[in-house]
Design a protein around this motif. Structure first.
Motif, mmCIF file in Angstrom:
data_model
loop_
_atom_site.group_PDB
_atom_site.id
_atom_site.type_symbol
_atom_site.label_atom_id
_atom_site.label_comp_id
_atom_site.label_asym_id
_atom_site.label_seq_id
_atom_site.Cartn_x
_atom_site.Cartn_y
_atom_site.Cartn_z
ATOM 1 N N MET A 14 -41.605 31.843 20.378
ATOM 2 C CA MET A 14 -42.433 30.629 20.294
ATOM 3 C C MET A 14 -42.125 29.707 21.452
ATOM 4 S SD MET A 14 -42.828 29.498 16.355
ATOM 5 C CE MET A 14 -41.969 28.054 16.743
ATOM 6 N N ASP A 15 -43.171 29.009 21.886
ATOM 7 C CA ASP A 15 -42.969 27.950 22.862
ATOM 8 C C ASP A 15 -42.403 26.753 22.076
ATOM 9 O OD1 ASP A 15 -43.153 25.877 24.587
ATOM 10 O OD2 ASP A 15 -45.338 25.893 24.766
ATOM 11 N N LEU A 16 -41.180 26.343 22.420
ATOM 12 C CA LEU A 16 -40.527 25.310 21.612
ATOM 13 C C LEU A 16 -40.793 23.889 22.105
ATOM 14 C CD1 LEU A 16 -37.113 27.007 20.785
ATOM 15 C CD2 LEU A 16 -39.131 26.774 19.353
ATOM 16 N N SER A 17 -41.677 23.744 23.111
ATOM 17 C CA SER A 17 -41.877 22.393 23.659
ATOM 18 C C SER A 17 -42.405 21.437 22.592
ATOM 19 C CB SER A 17 -42.785 22.421 24.886
ATOM 20 O OG SER A 17 -43.986 23.063 24.551
ATOM 21 N N GLU A 18 -43.295 21.938 21.715
ATOM 22 C CA GLU A 18 -43.827 21.037 20.684
ATOM 23 C C GLU A 18 -42.746 20.669 19.671
ATOM 24 O OE1 GLU A 18 -46.344 19.338 20.741
ATOM 25 O OE2 GLU A 18 -47.609 20.327 22.205
ATOM 26 N N MET A 19 -41.838 21.607 19.389
ATOM 27 C CA MET A 19 -40.752 21.263 18.457
ATOM 28 C C MET A 19 -39.916 20.117 19.037
ATOM 29 S SD MET A 19 -37.618 23.482 16.874
ATOM 30 C CE MET A 19 -36.456 23.388 18.242
ATOM 31 N N TYR A 20 -39.601 20.201 20.347
ATOM 32 C CA TYR A 20 -38.802 19.127 20.956
ATOM 33 C C TYR A 20 -39.579 17.813 20.968
ATOM 34 C CZ TYR A 20 -35.371 22.646 22.168
ATOM 35 O OH TYR A 20 -34.414 23.626 22.085
ATOM 36 N N ASN A 21 -40.911 17.895 21.171
ATOM 37 C CA ASN A 21 -41.711 16.660 21.088
ATOM 38 C C ASN A 21 -41.605 16.053 19.690
ATOM 39 O OD1 ASN A 21 -42.590 16.863 23.694
ATOM 40 N ND2 ASN A 21 -44.490 17.949 23.193
ATOM 41 N N GLY A 22 -41.664 16.931 18.678
ATOM 42 C CA GLY A 22 -41.538 16.458 17.290
ATOM 43 C C GLY A 22 -40.159 15.856 17.040
ATOM 44 N N LEU A 23 -39.111 16.478 17.607
ATOM 45 C CA LEU A 23 -37.758 15.930 17.431
ATOM 46 C C LEU A 23 -37.628 14.570 18.109
ATOM 47 C CD1 LEU A 23 -35.631 19.194 17.906
ATOM 48 C CD2 LEU A 23 -36.124 18.000 15.764
ATOM 49 N N ASP A 24 -38.295 14.406 19.256
ATOM 50 C CA ASP A 24 -38.272 13.089 19.928
ATOM 51 C C ASP A 24 -38.925 12.035 19.034
ATOM 52 O OD1 ASP A 24 -36.927 13.982 22.148
ATOM 53 O OD2 ASP A 24 -38.752 14.407 23.310
ATOM 54 N N ARG A 25 -40.017 12.408 18.376
ATOM 55 C CA ARG A 25 -40.682 11.454 17.462
ATOM 56 C C ARG A 25 -39.720 11.075 16.324
ATOM 57 N NH1 ARG A 25 -45.160 15.265 18.341
ATOM 58 N NH2 ARG A 25 -46.349 14.289 19.992
ATOM 59 N N PHE A 26 -39.021 12.097 15.820
ATOM 60 C CA PHE A 26 -38.056 11.849 14.744
ATOM 61 C C PHE A 26 -36.942 10.909 15.232
ATOM 62 C CE2 PHE A 26 -34.051 13.333 12.683
ATOM 63 C CZ PHE A 26 -34.327 12.897 11.401
ATOM 64 N N LEU A 27 -36.453 11.150 16.465
ATOM 65 C CA LEU A 27 -35.354 10.335 17.010
ATOM 66 C C LEU A 27 -35.778 8.883 17.241
ATOM 67 C CD1 LEU A 27 -33.912 13.011 19.447
ATOM 68 C CD2 LEU A 27 -32.595 11.820 17.669
ATOM 69 N N GLY A 41 -45.710 20.077 16.665
ATOM 70 C CA GLY A 41 -44.896 18.910 17.025
ATOM 71 C C GLY A 41 -45.138 17.715 16.117
ATOM 72 N N ASP A 42 -45.979 17.872 15.094
ATOM 73 C CA ASP A 42 -46.274 16.751 14.195
ATOM 74 C C ASP A 42 -45.035 16.355 13.394
ATOM 75 O OD1 ASP A 42 -48.858 16.702 15.004
ATOM 76 O OD2 ASP A 42 -49.650 17.818 13.277
ATOM 77 N N LEU A 43 -44.899 15.057 13.189
ATOM 78 C CA LEU A 43 -43.827 14.534 12.340
ATOM 79 C C LEU A 43 -44.468 13.911 11.107
ATOM 80 C CD1 LEU A 43 -40.801 13.658 11.928
ATOM 81 C CD2 LEU A 43 -41.423 11.522 13.068
ATOM 82 N N SER A 44 -44.002 14.291 9.923
ATOM 83 C CA SER A 44 -44.525 13.691 8.692
ATOM 84 C C SER A 44 -43.347 13.463 7.742
ATOM 85 C CB SER A 44 -45.570 14.616 8.045
ATOM 86 O OG SER A 44 -44.999 15.880 7.803
ATOM 87 N N VAL A 45 -43.626 12.762 6.657
ATOM 88 C CA VAL A 45 -42.558 12.480 5.683
ATOM 89 C C VAL A 45 -43.059 12.806 4.280
ATOM 90 C CG1 VAL A 45 -41.013 10.716 4.720
ATOM 91 C CG2 VAL A 45 -41.676 10.591 7.120
ATOM 92 N N ILE A 46 -42.234 13.492 3.529
ATOM 93 C CA ILE A 46 -42.508 13.683 2.100
ATOM 94 C C ILE A 46 -41.613 12.687 1.366
ATOM 95 C CG2 ILE A 46 -42.280 15.271 0.137
ATOM 96 C CD1 ILE A 46 -44.423 16.305 1.940
ATOM 97 N N GLY A 47 -42.236 11.796 0.620
ATOM 98 C CA GLY A 47 -41.456 10.733 -0.004
ATOM 99 C C GLY A 47 -41.735 10.578 -1.486
ATOM 100 N N LYS A 48 -41.402 9.389 -1.977
ATOM 101 C CA LYS A 48 -41.490 9.104 -3.425
ATOM 102 C C LYS A 48 -42.911 9.308 -3.957
ATOM 103 C CE LYS A 48 -39.794 5.628 -6.593
ATOM 104 N NZ LYS A 48 -40.411 4.405 -7.004
ATOM 105 N N ASP A 49 -43.918 8.856 -3.188
ATOM 106 C CA ASP A 49 -45.307 9.000 -3.653
ATOM 107 C C ASP A 49 -45.669 10.465 -3.860
ATOM 108 O OD1 ASP A 49 -45.541 6.339 -3.488
ATOM 109 O OD2 ASP A 49 -46.857 6.298 -1.732
#
Ligand code: SF4
Length: 349
Positions: free
Chosen positions: A108-121, A217-225
Motif C-alpha cells: 500500500m501507498d502509506l502517504s495517506e496514512m501519514y496524512n491521517g496521522l498528521d491530522r490526529f497529531l 487518510g480520513d480521521l474520524s472519531v467513534i464516541g459516546k453518541d
C-alpha cells in the motif's frame, strides 16, 4: 522468495517448499475474496512448482475461522493451503487433515496514512495513546506507532487475547487488546477501515476511539453518541424479542459448523436456559446465515452463536424480514439472566 500478485506479495517458494517437504500429492487452495482474482495464477504457480494437484476453493471465506477442512476432506485432498489470514491460536482444528496458513502482504501507498496521522497529531499533541488495528493492516501498525512516537506521543500496543496473533490486533469477535490497555490510556487510535472495529473497541472500553483510514487518510472519531445509538438499537431488539416470545415460544439457537465459529457448548447452554424459562428452543446448524433461511424455519426470534459480526452488522436485514436476531448475551438479557446496563459485545470463546 516473495512474488507479486497484483498488489499482494506472497512467498510462493515457502508454500512450495512445505508441500514438497510434506510430500502431499494434492491440496485445496483457499484464499480470501480479495485475492480470488489471483487464485488461478496462484494455483498454476504451485502446480508447476511442485507437480501436485491444486484445487481452488471457490466459496467465500469469511476469515481465519472459516477454513475449508470439510470440503478438502470431501474431495479426498491431502492438505489445505490457506492464504491471507492469521491462524487463530485458540481454534481447534480437525487433526485429520493438515492445514497450513501463509501470510499475504498487501502493498500500500502509506502517504495517506501519514496524512491521517498528521491530522490526529493536530488534535492530540501529547500523552499516552493505545494503538490498534486489524490483521489486514498488521504491517502498518509499527510504522504508525513509530511515527507517533517520533512526534512526541507515548504509544502503547495492547496484548493479544486467545484469538489474536499479534499485539494490537482486534477482531470482530475479540477486543482483548483494547481492554488490556483500558486502564493505562485515555485515547485509542484505530488504524483501519470501516466503523465496526472502532465501535467494538469503544463499546468494550467505554472510551472514544480516533480512527485513521490508511487508504483515504480520513480521521474520524467513534464516541459516546455512537455507543448510545448502537445500544438504543440493541435495546429495541431485546424488547421486541421479549414481545414476540410472550405469544410464540419457539426460538432458534443457531450453531455454526465453521471450525472457528463453532460454539456448541454455548449453544447447548442457551438451549437449556431457554427450556428452563419455558420457551421452546431448537438448535439449528447453519453454515451461512441469512434472514430468508431463518424465516423459512418459521422463527420470529433466533440467537446466533456463529460469528458475532452477523448480529451486529446484519440485524437490520433480519428486522426487515420480521425476525429478531440476538447475540448470546442479548438472549440472556431477554431471559432475565443478565442486565442491559452491563451490555457487552459477543466475545464468549
Ligand atoms: S468469527 Fe467473525 S469476526 Fe471472528 S474471525 Fe471469524 S469472521 Fe472474523
Amino acid at each position: 522468495m516473495d512474488r507479486q500478485f497484483g498488489s499482494f506479495r506472497i512467498d510462493i517458494d515457502e508454500i512450495e517448499a512445505l508441500i514438497q517437504r510434506e510430500g502431499y500429492a494434492s491440496a485445496l487452495l483457499q484464499v480470501p475474496d480479495g485475492l480470488m482474482r489471483h487464485a488461478a495464477e496462484l494455483a498454476r504457480e504451485i502446480r508447476s512448482g511442485t507437480g501436485i494437484e491444486v484445487v481452488i476453493d471457490g466459496d467465500t471465506c469469511y476469515g481465519a475461522c472459516d477454513i475449508a477442512v470439510s470440503r478438502a476432506k470431501a474431495l479426498g485432498l491431502e492438505a489445505l493451503v490457506h492464504l491471507g489470514h492469521e491462524q487463530i491460536p485458540s481454534m481447534e482444528i480437525d487433526g485429520t487433515l493438515p492445514v497450513h496458513y501463509f501470510r499475504v502482504v498487501e502493498e500500500m501507498d502509506l502517504s495517506e496514512m501519514y496524512n491521517g496521522l498528521d491530522r490526529f497529531l493536530k488534535k492530540v499533541k501529547k500523552g499516552r495513546v493505545g494503538i490498534l488495528t486489524t490483521a489486514q493492516h498488521r504491517e502498518d501498525l509499527d510504522k504508525a506507532a513509530s511515527y507517533l512516537e517520533d512526534h512526541g506521543l507515548d504509544v502503547l500496543v495492547g496484548a493479544p487475547g486467545i484469538r489474536e496473533t499479534f499485539p494490537g490486533q482486534v477482531l470482530g469477535c475479540s477486543f482483548s487488546a483494547a481492554r488490556s490497555l483500558s486502564k493505562e490510556v485515555r485515547i485509542f487510535l484505530f488504524i483501519g477501515t470501516g466503523r465496526f472495529h472502532p465501535l467494538g473497541i469503544s463499546l468494550s472500553t467505554r472510551k472514544d476511539v480516533h480512527c485513521v483510514d490508511p487508504i483515504t487518510g480520513d480521521l474520524s472519531v467513534i464516541g459516546k453518541d455512537d455507543r448510545e445509538r448502537f445500544l438504543r438499537i440493541r435495546g429495541a431488539q431485546i424488547a421486541s424479542a421479549q414481545d414476540h416470545l410472550r405469544t410464540d415460544k419457539r426460538i432458534g439457537i443457531i450453531l455454526s459448523p465453521k471450525p472457528g465459529q463453532k460454539r456448541d457448548r454455548l449453544a447447548r447452554d442457551l438451549e437449556n436456559l431457554c427450556s428452563e424459562k419455558e420457551l421452546d428452543p431448537y438448535l439449528v446448524s447453519m453454515d451461512i446465515l441469512s434472514p430468508m433461511k431463518v424465516r423459512s424455519l418459521g422463527f420470529k426470534v433466533a440467537c446466533s452463536t456463529a460469528c458475532p459480526r452477523i448480529v451486529a452488522d446484519d440485524s437490520i436485514l433480519y428486522m426487515s424480514e420480521g425476525i429478531v436476531l440476538l447475540s448470546p448475551i442479548e438472549l440472556r438479557i431477554v431471559l432475565g439472566e443478565a442486565k442491559f446496563s452491563s451490555y457487552l459485545l459477543d466475545e464468549e470463546w
